[in-house]
Write an enzyme that holds these catalytic residues in place. Structure first.
Site, PDB file in Angstrom:
ATOM      1  N   PRO A 267       0.976  -1.688  -0.106  1.00 53.69           N
ATOM      2  CA  PRO A 267      -0.351  -0.017  -0.281  1.00 53.69           C
ATOM      3  C   PRO A 267       0.488   1.359  -0.189  1.00 53.69           C
ATOM      4  O   PRO A 267       2.008   1.614   0.749  1.00 53.69           O
ATOM      5  CB  PRO A 267      -1.316  -0.266   1.062  1.00 53.69           C
ATOM      6  N   ASN A 268       0.207   1.870  -0.751  1.00 59.75           N
ATOM      7  CA  ASN A 268       1.422   3.974  -0.978  1.00 59.75           C
ATOM      8  C   ASN A 268       2.133   3.612  -1.691  1.00 59.75           C
ATOM      9  O   ASN A 268       2.893   4.820  -1.626  1.00 59.75           O
ATOM     10  CB  ASN A 268       1.000   4.333   0.614  1.00 59.75           C
TER      11      ASN A 268
ATOM     12  N   ARG B 207       5.255  10.497  -2.619  1.00 53.63           N
ATOM     13  CA  ARG B 207       5.240  11.037  -1.174  1.00 53.63           C
ATOM     14  C   ARG B 207       5.949  10.883   0.068  1.00 53.63           C
ATOM     15  O   ARG B 207       7.334  10.149  -0.378  1.00 53.63           O
ATOM     16  CB  ARG B 207       4.783   9.308  -1.067  1.00 53.63           C
TER      17      ARG B 207
ATOM     18  N   TYR C  82      11.600   8.697   1.260  1.00 54.17           N
ATOM     19  CA  TYR C  82      11.319   7.333  -0.126  1.00 54.17           C
ATOM     20  C   TYR C  82      11.711   7.838  -1.243  1.00 54.17           C
ATOM     21  O   TYR C  82      11.893   7.226  -2.291  1.00 54.17           O
ATOM     22  CB  TYR C  82       9.880   7.625   0.465  1.00 54.17           C
TER      23      TYR C  82
ATOM     24  N   ASN D 280       8.321  -5.907  -0.816  1.00 56.30           N
ATOM     25  CA  ASN D 280       7.806  -4.497   0.764  1.00 56.30           C
ATOM     26  C   ASN D 280       6.833  -4.455   0.720  1.00 56.30           C
ATOM     27  O   ASN D 280       5.719  -4.021  -0.162  1.00 56.30           O
ATOM     28  CB  ASN D 280       8.904  -3.133  -0.601  1.00 56.30           C
TER      29      ASN D 280
ATOM     30  N   ALA E 137       3.119  -0.921   5.449  1.00 56.86           N
ATOM     31  CA  ALA E 137       2.619  -0.885   6.405  1.00 56.86           C
ATOM     32  C   ALA E 137       2.053  -2.119   6.776  1.00 56.86           C
ATOM     33  O   ALA E 137       2.325  -2.616   7.617  1.00 56.86           O
ATOM     34  CB  ALA E 137       1.404  -0.057   6.254  1.00 56.86           C
TER      35      ALA E 137
ATOM     36  N   HIS F 128       3.882  -4.883   9.259  1.00 54.02           N
ATOM     37  CA  HIS F 128       4.170  -4.501  10.918  1.00 54.02           C
ATOM     38  C   HIS F 128       2.734  -4.997  11.595  1.00 54.02           C
ATOM     39  O   HIS F 128       1.955  -4.441  12.499  1.00 54.02           O
ATOM     40  CB  HIS F 128       3.880  -2.245  10.783  1.00 54.02           C
TER      41      HIS F 128
ATOM     42  N   GLU G 136      12.677  -9.998   2.546  1.00 49.00           N
ATOM     43  CA  GLU G 136      11.632  -8.091   2.830  1.00 49.00           C
ATOM     44  C   GLU G 136      12.373  -7.337   2.560  1.00 49.00           C
ATOM     45  O   GLU G 136      13.779  -7.364   3.322  1.00 49.00           O
ATOM     46  CB  GLU G 136      10.917  -8.137   4.108  1.00 49.00           C
TER      47      GLU G 136
ATOM     48  N   HIS H  46      12.781  -2.609   2.877  1.00 50.98           N
ATOM     49  CA  HIS H  46      11.811  -1.638   2.811  1.00 50.98           C
ATOM     50  C   HIS H  46      12.806  -0.697   2.712  1.00 50.98           C
ATOM     51  O   HIS H  46      14.332  -0.467   1.964  1.00 50.98           O
ATOM     52  CB  HIS H  46      11.363  -1.186   4.587  1.00 50.98           C
ATOM     53  N   ILE H  47      12.025   0.211   1.646  1.00 48.62           N
ATOM     54  CA  ILE H  47      13.181   1.334   1.125  1.00 48.62           C
ATOM     55  C   ILE H  47      13.615   2.787   2.049  1.00 48.62           C
ATOM     56  O   ILE H  47      14.535   2.705   1.968  1.00 48.62           O
ATOM     57  CB  ILE H  47      11.783   2.589   0.109  1.00 48.62           C
TER      58      ILE H  47
ATOM     59  N   ARG I  42      13.083   5.128  12.464  1.00 47.54           N
ATOM     60  CA  ARG I  42      12.326   5.916  12.051  1.00 47.54           C
ATOM     61  C   ARG I  42      10.713   5.358  13.660  1.00 47.54           C
ATOM     62  O   ARG I  42      11.682   5.229  14.710  1.00 47.54           O
ATOM     63  CB  ARG I  42      11.512   5.513  10.705  1.00 47.54           C
TER      64      ARG I  42
HETATM   65  C1  DQA Z   1       7.981   0.862   4.098  1.00 49.06           C
HETATM   66  C2  DQA Z   1       8.002   1.189   5.259  1.00 49.06           C
HETATM   67  C3  DQA Z   1       6.705   1.197   5.975  1.00 49.06           C
HETATM   68  O1  DQA Z   1       7.026   1.413   7.905  1.00 49.06           O
HETATM   69  C4  DQA Z   1       5.470   2.242   5.624  1.00 49.06           C
HETATM   70  O2  DQA Z   1       4.479   1.695   5.699  1.00 49.06           O
HETATM   71  C5  DQA Z   1       5.851   1.953   4.229  1.00 49.06           C
HETATM   72  C6  DQA Z   1       7.501   1.457   3.195  1.00 49.06           C
HETATM   73  C7  DQA Z   1       9.521   1.555   3.719  1.00 49.06           C
HETATM   74  O3  DQA Z   1       9.783   1.361   1.988  1.00 49.06           O
HETATM   75  O4  DQA Z   1      10.317   1.958   3.748  1.00 49.06           O
HETATM   76  O5  DQA Z   1       5.046   2.123   3.102  1.00 49.06           O
HETATM   77  O6  DQA Z   1       7.889   0.200   3.803  1.00 49.06           O
END
Ligand code: DQA
Length: 144
Positions: free
Chosen positions: A11-12, A19, A24, A75, A78, A81, A99, A101-102, A108
């Protein structure tokens, strides 16, 4: 048929580039797909690239494209979590998972430090931007 790796973004991540660019970066999801596709070509494999804002759609895609693949780069955004459904899916597929994460989720907000999906992964790459995806592809292609 060439061997393939599944690359999924949660998502997102369709908003990459717009964003929170200070976190990011300014490159877009299209740029990420190009980076990943170029790396796959270099490694001599195919990639099945997917993004969705919906947990169910991600799970359906993994059910459809995971079996027979070299593994999964995910990736979960969220979903990492809290999504036990995605964790169960990754466990059920019994494939090597990396897995990614960017951003560095440990640098954070506290709630980002915990990933329930990471338990289903061989490893986690966090904070290295798009390079994390490339490293994950290399790992899955060269694993013994
Ligand atoms: C993320 C980190 C997550 O906490 C966040 O919810 C994201 C992006 C990252 O790629 O850093 O949407 O997965």
């Amino acid at each position: 048929m060439k061997q393939w790796v599944v690359v999924v973004n949660g998502p997102n991540l369709n908003l990459l580039g717009k964003r929170e660019p200070e976190i990011y970066g300014t490159r877009t999801l299209d740029d990420l797909e190009k980076t990943v596709t170029a790396k796959a070509a270099e490694l001599g494999i195919d990639v099945r690239f997917y993004q969705s804002n919906s947990e169910g759609e991600i799970i359906d895609f993994l059910h459809q494209h995971g079996p027979g693949s070299l593994g999964i780069v995910i990736n979960p955004a969220a979903l990492a979590h809290y999504s036990l459904a995605l964790y169960d899916c990754l466990q059920a597929l019994a494939l090597p998972v990396v897995e990614v994460h960017i951003s560095n989720i440990h640098a954070r907000e506290e709630f980002r430090s915990k990933s329930v999906t990471a338990r289903a992964a061989r490893g986690v790459i966090t904070g290295l931007g798009f390079a994390g995806y490339e490293l994950a592809l290399e790992y899955l292609t060269n694993q013994k």
